[in-house]
Design an enzyme around this catalytic site. Structure first.
Site, PDB file in Angstrom:
ATOM      1  N   LYS A  94     -17.990   1.446 -25.070  1.00 39.99           N
ATOM      2  CA  LYS A  94     -17.138   2.486 -25.210  1.00 39.99           C
ATOM      3  C   LYS A  94     -17.049   3.029 -23.585  1.00 39.99           C
ATOM      4  CE  LYS A  94     -17.724   2.929 -29.973  1.00 39.99           C
ATOM      5  NZ  LYS A  94     -18.847   3.138 -30.734  1.00 39.99           N
TER       6      LYS A  94
ATOM      7  N   TRP B 192     -22.082   8.143 -37.575  1.00 43.72           N
ATOM      8  CA  TRP B 192     -22.957   7.414 -37.111  1.00 43.72           C
ATOM      9  C   TRP B 192     -24.408   8.214 -37.077  1.00 43.72           C
ATOM     10  CZ3 TRP B 192     -21.317   2.616 -36.478  1.00 43.72           C
ATOM     11  CH2 TRP B 192     -19.841   2.674 -35.811  1.00 43.72           C
TER      12      TRP B 192
ATOM     13  N   ASP C 260     -28.117   9.500 -29.259  1.00 37.95           N
ATOM     14  CA  ASP C 260     -27.078   8.452 -29.349  1.00 37.95           C
ATOM     15  C   ASP C 260     -25.972   8.774 -28.563  1.00 37.95           C
ATOM     16  OD1 ASP C 260     -25.202   6.833 -29.915  1.00 37.95           O
ATOM     17  OD2 ASP C 260     -25.053   6.655 -32.115  1.00 37.95           O
TER      18      ASP C 260
HETATM   19  C1  LIG Z   1     -19.793   2.934 -31.752  1.00 32.76           C
HETATM   20  C2  LIG Z   1     -20.738   3.778 -31.863  1.00 32.76           C
HETATM   21  C3  LIG Z   1     -21.793   3.412 -32.601  1.00 32.76           C
HETATM   22  C4  LIG Z   1     -22.123   1.956 -33.023  1.00 32.76           C
HETATM   23  O1  LIG Z   1     -22.331   1.206 -32.037  1.00 32.76           O
HETATM   24  P1  LIG Z   1     -22.443  -0.503 -32.321  1.00 32.76           P
HETATM   25  O2  LIG Z   1     -22.687  -1.128 -30.868  1.00 32.76           O
HETATM   26  O3  LIG Z   1     -21.272  -1.037 -32.696  1.00 32.76           O
HETATM   27  O4  LIG Z   1     -23.731  -0.763 -33.176  1.00 32.76           O
HETATM   28  C5  LIG Z   1     -22.995   4.215 -32.800  1.00 32.76           C
HETATM   29  N1  LIG Z   1     -23.101   5.553 -32.275  1.00 32.76           N
HETATM   30  C6  LIG Z   1     -21.985   5.870 -31.888  1.00 32.76           C
HETATM   31  C7  LIG Z   1     -21.987   7.331 -31.356  1.00 32.76           C
HETATM   32  C8  LIG Z   1     -20.813   5.286 -31.554  1.00 32.76           C
HETATM   33  O5  LIG Z   1     -19.596   5.608 -30.971  1.00 32.76           O
END
Ligand SMILES: *Cc1c(COP(=O)(O)O)cnc(C)c1O
Length: 355
Positions: free
Chosen positions: A192, A101, A168
């Site tokens: 998540k 990511w 993030d």
């Molecule tokens: C799952 C994830 C993403 C991507 O998320 P989307 O909503 O599918 O774009 C980005 N960063 C992290 C840390 C993730 O776990």
């Protein structure tokens, strides 16, 4: 038989949240209509958006110098929206590369300005969180990824950054107590630990708004989204409502309680991996993730056998990410200790059969 849900995302939600969300599809807030068939401009739905924003601020203990946006396009869209809104072409942004990511965020930022990768654990197959790097004071921001969902590493200490820190937090938001005011921008896809796929929360210091001078599409402008209260266009109403229900649940538990539960679940599982003759965990001890526990079988010939045992024990979602293989147990807020205990029993059974 109760399923023990270890999926990495979309992922387990509290049972109460699923039930209330389901009820809203039949009758939303006593309106006699489904949530899916009312205007987002009703006072009922506007109250949902307002409460999500207020709960995020309350849980983060941040003030009115921040704004909370609820956007579409997933956390992945933030990879480009952040530099597009904040970084000018002749300026530099810093990134730490801790996995898939973070690499995605770096790649997109390169389209908008200079990118300096201050540290990377790529040479070590992302098995640790880099520490001890210099952060240049003249750079515009430093971007990190708090939890490396795929490789299973996590920051347990934060860089002391002289420049705005952007994070993030998609896979560990509200999993522990944190000084959220350290950060100038926090973003997280809801699916998540915070709700359903389709909405991404972006919490941004107002001083970063309108910073980049370039022209770009209106809908992607954070300042416009703030002015329009995240309703520049029709927002993803159902995911936003699921996020509200999840945030209410998070508040009712409290971050201190969630942190204690999450710590115990992670400690239980890592202790078994370390003890069990059949498994090993690749990530540096002090950087192990409490959210996504990545492990492998010492003899990969038996990978499929372990997953089969898990399935028989009603444990689902344990295959590692398709890019790394092995196993991954995601232990998000809504997963109970009993599910971890069941998984540990299965690992012991596996050891008896295959060690
Ligand atoms: C799952 C994830 C993403 C991507 O998320 P989307 O909503 O599918 O774009 C980005 N960063 C992290 C840390 C993730 O776990």
């Amino acid at each position: 038989m109760k399923k023990h849900n270890f999926y990495a995302g979309p992922a387990i939600l509290p049972k109460e949240v699923i039930e209330e969300a389901a009820a809203s599809l039949h009758d939303f807030m006593g309106m006699g209509l489904s949530l899916l068939e009312i205007s987002h401009r009703t006072k009922q739905f506007e109250s949902v958006v307002a409460e999500v924003e207020q709960l995020v601020k309350e849980l983060m203990a941040i003030g009115d110098d921040y704004t909370v946006l609820l956007l579409s396009g997933g956390a992945s869209s933030q990879f480009f929206m952040i530099p597009m809104n904040i970084l000018n072409e002749n300026e530099t942004a810093c990134y730490i590369n801790t996995g898939v990511w973070a690499s995605g965020a770096i790649k997109e930022a390169r389209n908008f300005g200079n990118v300096q990768v201050l540290a990377s654990s790529e040479d070590d197959k992302f098995r640790h969180i880099p520490k001890n790097y210099e952060i240049p004071k003249e750079a515009v921001y430093l971007h990190i990824t708090s939890n490396n969902t795929i490789y299973g590493s996590q920051y347990h200490n934060w860089p002391d950054s002289p420049i705005p820190l952007i994070c993030d937090m998609s896979s560990d938001i509200f999993s522990r107590q944190l000084d959220f005011s350290k950060f100038s921008l926090i973003y997280a896809g809801a699916q998540k630990n915070m709700g359903a796929a389709g909405v991404t929360a972006v919490v941004i210091k107002k001083s970063l708004l309108n910073r980049a001078k370039r022209k770009f599409p209106t809908i992607l402008n954070y300042a416009v989204q703030m002015d329009k209260e995240s309703m520049y266009n029709t927002p993803p109403v159902f995911p936003i409502y699921v996020t509200l229900l999840t945030l209410r649940w998070i508040k009712a538990q409290g971050l201190a309680t969630l942190e204690a539960r999450n710590r115990k679940k992670a400690e239980t599982l890592y202790a078994e991996i370390d003890r069990n003759a059949c498994f090993t965990a690749p990530v540096n001890h002090e950087d192990r993730s409490w959210m996504n526990v990545v492990f492998t079988a010492k003899n990969p010939d038996h990978d499929a056998d372990f997953l089969e045992l898990c399935k028989q024990g009603a444990c689902v979602g344990l295959a590692g990410h398709r890019s790394v293989g092995g196993f991954r147990a995601s232990l998000y807020n809504a997963l109970g200790q009993e599910s971890v205990d069941v998984l540990v029993e299965i690992m012991k059974e596996f050891e008896q059969k295959y060690a």
